[in-house]
Structure formats: C-alpha cells, structure tokens
Design an enzyme around this catalytic site. Structure first.
Site, PDB file in Angstrom:
ATOM      1  N   SER A 121       0.780  -1.005   0.074  1.00 18.77           N
ATOM      2  CA  SER A 121       0.031   0.032  -0.141  1.00 18.77           C
ATOM      3  C   SER A 121       0.978   1.287   0.071  1.00 18.77           C
ATOM      4  O   SER A 121       2.115   1.311  -0.584  1.00 18.77           O
ATOM      5  CB  SER A 121      -1.079   0.095   1.256  1.00 18.77           C
ATOM      6  OG  SER A 121      -1.913   1.114   1.245  1.00 18.77           O
ATOM      7  N   TYR A 153      -4.352   7.708  -7.443  1.00 20.03           N
ATOM      8  CA  TYR A 153      -3.483   6.861  -6.540  1.00 20.03           C
ATOM      9  C   TYR A 153      -3.903   6.972  -5.058  1.00 20.03           C
ATOM     10  O   TYR A 153      -3.962   5.703  -4.472  1.00 20.03           O
ATOM     11  CB  TYR A 153      -2.146   7.274  -6.712  1.00 20.03           C
ATOM     12  CG  TYR A 153      -1.257   6.344  -6.219  1.00 20.03           C
ATOM     13  CD1 TYR A 153      -0.646   5.147  -6.847  1.00 20.03           C
ATOM     14  CD2 TYR A 153      -0.342   6.840  -4.971  1.00 20.03           C
ATOM     15  CE1 TYR A 153       0.154   4.276  -6.258  1.00 20.03           C
ATOM     16  CE2 TYR A 153       0.360   5.771  -4.621  1.00 20.03           C
ATOM     17  CZ  TYR A 153       0.850   4.478  -5.128  1.00 20.03           C
ATOM     18  OH  TYR A 153       1.560   3.825  -4.289  1.00 20.03           O
ATOM     19  N   LYS A 159      -5.283   3.549  -3.177  1.00 23.89           N
ATOM     20  CA  LYS A 159      -4.586   3.039  -1.758  1.00 23.89           C
ATOM     21  C   LYS A 159      -5.640   3.114  -0.504  1.00 23.89           C
ATOM     22  O   LYS A 159      -5.191   2.070   0.279  1.00 23.89           O
ATOM     23  CB  LYS A 159      -3.353   3.729  -1.554  1.00 23.89           C
ATOM     24  CG  LYS A 159      -2.049   3.441  -2.764  1.00 23.89           C
ATOM     25  CD  LYS A 159      -2.091   1.856  -3.049  1.00 23.89           C
ATOM     26  CE  LYS A 159      -0.989   1.401  -3.852  1.00 23.89           C
ATOM     27  NZ  LYS A 159      -0.622   0.284  -4.002  1.00 23.89           N
TER      28      LYS A 159
END
Length: 257
Positions: A159, A179, A183
C-alpha cells in the site's frame, strides 16, 4: 526471515522496481522458498529481461503471465500455480502490482483515470486474494504453526502512506488523487480481509514501502529500492496475529488510517 521460511511465495508486478528487487532478495536468502512465482503482464517482453535472467539461474523461480486487472488472466494464473504446487498450498501472496498517474490533481483527474487506477491497485488485489484463497487456506491447514504468520499463510498488500486519511495534510504536496484514493480503498480491503480470513489462519497486512527510487516512485525519492526491500523482508517475520489488518511502513512502524 518469514518469507524465506515460506515454502511458496507469489508476487505480482515482479518485472521491475520493488517487485523485481523482492524476487532478487528472496532468491538470495540462505534458505529461499521452494517456489517463487513471479508474475507480470509480459514475461517474454523487453521489460522483463531482468526477471528472465534471474529465472535462467534459479530453477525455483517460476515466471507467470498475469494482468491483475483481468479476471480471466487471474484464473489462468491460478491453474499454473496449482499445477506447480502439485497439491500443496500457497504460503504467501504479495500483491505488489500497482500503477500511478503523477499529474492527477483534483482539478484534472478524470473518471477514466480513476477507474483505471482502481482496477489495478484495488480491484486487482481483491481478485488475486479471492482466486488464491483456496491455496492459502490449504497452506494454513497444512501448517503446524500456532497463530498467524507469513510463513504459514498470508496476504501482504503493498500500500502507501498516501492512502492514509490521517496523514493527508502532511503528504498532500503530491496530490495524485486517483492513486491516493485507490490506496485508501486498498487499506480498507486489507482490513476487511483480515476480519474475514483470520479464522482460516490467514494473516492480512498492508505495508508501505516508503518513497522509493523506482520508475514509479521517481528518482527524486529518498529511499533506494534495495533498502526498502530489505526493510520489508525484515518486517515480514515479525508479523503475527496482533498485526492482522494493520498498515505498517517498511520499518515495521504503524501508520494511522
């Protein structure tokens, strides 16, 4: 190192960056896994040359063609791994594959980019964990170890601190909206997996590798890839049931959600 004691390990996104270095260092431990399954989209292509070079020298390294965002490719990869394991389970699944759009600000990010990043960074690890769950359960059942560990059966999701909602104010100098959101969703997936799979003997943890000097992390990053991977592989043997569902960094320190 727990990964070194695991009989079998599967890594996604293994042809470059953190994934390739994970494969390299796993092969270099005193007692490497009997089977290391290194997956990437095109193991025969020019971007996988480093992986093929390693495979030519290490018979325990098996290259598997896989796009984690393609359900049919995931199903095909399971069959390859099952045949190679020959009735045994899979000890360790490392969901490392990820993609990144460095210029995705809140003003510019679009639906197509958001969905593309989610498909690889969040949906991909979900599909992989679902598909390989029977093999992970089998490994847990085969083990005589008590509790949870990476050498028994584990899902490790790579992660990022950029997925931490609490940490956002201090990391927002890099907006990378798609992004970040992917995550944050992966962190939630990890927590849900930990609550669902714990009773089956499967450890589920999210790890942040740091800001690493790779093609994706950029050369401006402050952490060499070999140092990051050394840290990650040093953390794995320390993980137990008390870490199930946690988000930790490459030094084993907890990161707030």
């Amino acid at each position: 190192m727990a990964a070194g004691r695991a009989r079998s390990v599967l890594l996604t996104g293994s042809n470059r960056g953190i994934g390739l270095e994970l494969v390299r260092q796993l092969l270099g431990v005193p007692t490497p896994p009997t089977c290391i399954f290194a997956t990437c989209r095109d193991p025969d292509g020019p971007r996988a040359k480093g992986l093929r070079d390693l495979a030519s020298r290490h018979p325990n390294l098996v290259l598997v063609k896989l796009d984690v965002a393609d359900p049919s490719a995931v199903t095909a990869a399971v069959k390859v791994v099952e045949r190679k394991l020959n009735g045994l389970g899979l000890n360790l699944l490392i969901n490392n594959a990820g993609i990144y759009t460095p210029t995705a600000s809140l003003d510019t990010v679009g639906a197509e980019d958001m969905l593309r990043i989610y498909q690889t960074n969040t949906v991909g690890p979900m599909l992989m964990s679902q598909a390989f769950l029977p093999l992970l359960k089998k490994a847990a059942q085969e083990s005589t170890e008590k509790g949870l560990s990476c050498s028994k059966a584990a899902i490790i999701n790579i992660s990022s601190v950029l997925g931490s909602i609490t940490k956002t104010p201090e990391t927002f100098f890099k907006p990378v909206i798609s992004y970040r959101c992917s995550k944050a969703a992966l962190n939630m997936l990890t927590k849900c997996q930990s609550l669902t799979y714990r009773d089956a003997g499967i450890l589920c943890v999210a790890l942040h590798p740091g800001w690493v000097k790779t093609d994706m992390g950029s050369q401006e990053a402050d952490l060499p890839v070999d140092t990051s991977v050394q840290g990650l592989l040093s953390v794995l043997p320390t993980l137990s049931e008390k870490h199930c569902g946690a988000l930790l960094n490459w030094e084993g320190k907890a990161i707030p959600w």
